[in-house]
Design a protein around this motif. Sequence first.
Motif, PDB file in Angstrom:
ATOM      1  N   LEU A 295     -16.960   7.403  12.246  1.00 48.46           N
ATOM      2  CA  LEU A 295     -16.899   7.645  10.810  1.00 48.46           C
ATOM      3  C   LEU A 295     -17.108   6.353  10.054  1.00 48.46           C
ATOM      4  O   LEU A 295     -16.482   5.333  10.334  1.00 48.46           O
TER       5      LEU A 295
ATOM      6  N   TYR B 277     -15.047   3.455  11.697  1.00 43.92           N
ATOM      7  CA  TYR B 277     -13.901   3.908  12.464  1.00 43.92           C
ATOM      8  C   TYR B 277     -14.383   4.734  13.652  1.00 43.92           C
ATOM      9  O   TYR B 277     -15.460   5.334  13.628  1.00 43.92           O
TER      10      TYR B 277
ATOM     11  N   GLN C 243     -12.840   7.926  16.099  1.00 41.95           N
ATOM     12  CA  GLN C 243     -11.769   8.898  16.269  1.00 41.95           C
ATOM     13  C   GLN C 243     -11.943   9.592  17.615  1.00 41.95           C
ATOM     14  O   GLN C 243     -12.991  10.165  17.902  1.00 41.95           O
TER      15      GLN C 243
ATOM     16  N   TYR D  71     -16.759   0.340   6.050  1.00 46.64           N
ATOM     17  CA  TYR D  71     -15.903   0.347   7.234  1.00 46.64           C
ATOM     18  C   TYR D  71     -16.508   1.261   8.300  1.00 46.64           C
ATOM     19  O   TYR D  71     -17.133   2.267   7.982  1.00 46.64           O
TER      20      TYR D  71
ATOM     21  N   GLU E  78     -15.190  15.154   8.531  1.00 44.72           N
ATOM     22  CA  GLU E  78     -14.650  13.863   8.127  1.00 44.72           C
ATOM     23  C   GLU E  78     -13.367  14.034   7.320  1.00 44.72           C
ATOM     24  O   GLU E  78     -13.158  15.072   6.681  1.00 44.72           O
ATOM     25  N   PRO E  79     -12.490  13.036   7.292  1.00 42.77           N
ATOM     26  CA  PRO E  79     -11.305  13.099   6.427  1.00 42.77           C
ATOM     27  C   PRO E  79     -11.717  13.084   4.960  1.00 42.77           C
ATOM     28  O   PRO E  79     -12.666  12.398   4.579  1.00 42.77           O
TER      29      PRO E  79
ATOM     30  N   PHE F 208     -16.059  10.357  17.928  1.00 44.20           N
ATOM     31  CA  PHE F 208     -16.546  10.720  16.587  1.00 44.20           C
ATOM     32  C   PHE F 208     -16.492   9.435  15.755  1.00 44.20           C
ATOM     33  O   PHE F 208     -15.423   8.844  15.604  1.00 44.20           O
TER      34      PHE F 208
ATOM     35  N   PHE G 150      -4.084   4.658   9.895  1.00 46.02           N
ATOM     36  CA  PHE G 150      -4.007   6.117   9.903  1.00 46.02           C
ATOM     37  C   PHE G 150      -2.934   6.598  10.867  1.00 46.02           C
ATOM     38  O   PHE G 150      -2.826   6.091  11.988  1.00 46.02           O
ATOM     39  N   GLY G 151      -2.181   7.591  10.425  1.00 43.94           N
ATOM     40  CA  GLY G 151      -1.351   8.319  11.364  1.00 43.94           C
ATOM     41  C   GLY G 151      -2.228   9.215  12.224  1.00 43.94           C
ATOM     42  O   GLY G 151      -3.415   9.398  11.950  1.00 43.94           O
TER      43      GLY G 151
ATOM     44  N   LEU H 229      -7.595   7.590  13.360  1.00 44.57           N
ATOM     45  CA  LEU H 229      -8.791   6.758  13.271  1.00 44.57           C
ATOM     46  C   LEU H 229      -8.429   5.308  13.616  1.00 44.57           C
ATOM     47  O   LEU H 229      -7.383   4.805  13.215  1.00 44.57           O
TER      48      LEU H 229
END
Lengths: 114, 113
Positions: free
Chosen positions: A90, A35, A37, A33, B43-44, A88, B103-104, A43
């Motif tokens: 990801l 994403y 941000q 994937y 990153e998350p 950003f 995502f929130g 995201l």
Amino acid sequence: DGGITQSPKYLFRKEGQNVTLSCEQNLNHDAMYWYRQDPGQGLRLIYYSQIVNDFQKGDIAEGYSVSREKKESFPLTVTSAQKNPTAFYLCASSMEGAGNQPQHFGDGTRLSIL
Amino acid sequence: RKEVEQDPGPFNVPEGATVAFNCTYSNSASQSFFWYRQDCRKEPKLLMSVYSSGNEDGRFTAQLNRASQYISLLIRDSKLSDSATYLCVVRLMIYNQGGKLIFGQGTELSVKP
């Protein structure tokens, strides 16, 4: 050790230029994937791929392109048509086919306009 | 209405406090639920999955209420190292396209000495 590698960490784009962000994973995950941000926002999904040679548009695909020629690699090209590319970026992967599996992220690429 | 909505934050709490994060989701077809943690400019990272019966991992407890479409995360005895943004994440299974994560926007937590 296994993981997701994104490069470069920082990238600068000139007006009218296409740039490509690299994402490689050695987790043997089927799905990958991309994403984006933006500050203070969640995201947003750009593109995703469930298997090699197949990919789907996400919510904000305009101005981006991807390829999935190998299971391990899912590069993202930010084209000149993307007028606000500063963000950003990801990359993530997951074992698809098992719906409860979480996604794991690379450490991201920060793209800025010169 | 946002698909996944979290407390706006930020939350500023002293060390040792208990803090609760709330999250609601709008799509009843949502199938999987997660809490991720994101440190500043990083990153998350997966904190924990959320199961229907509720689940606990040390100081962290996650709860899911499918009827109310509500997810929560409780942190007990908060530490300075818990300071981060907490992301509520919902997974939709889309026919023939696999899973899609929503995502929130995240809730920022700052734990002070």
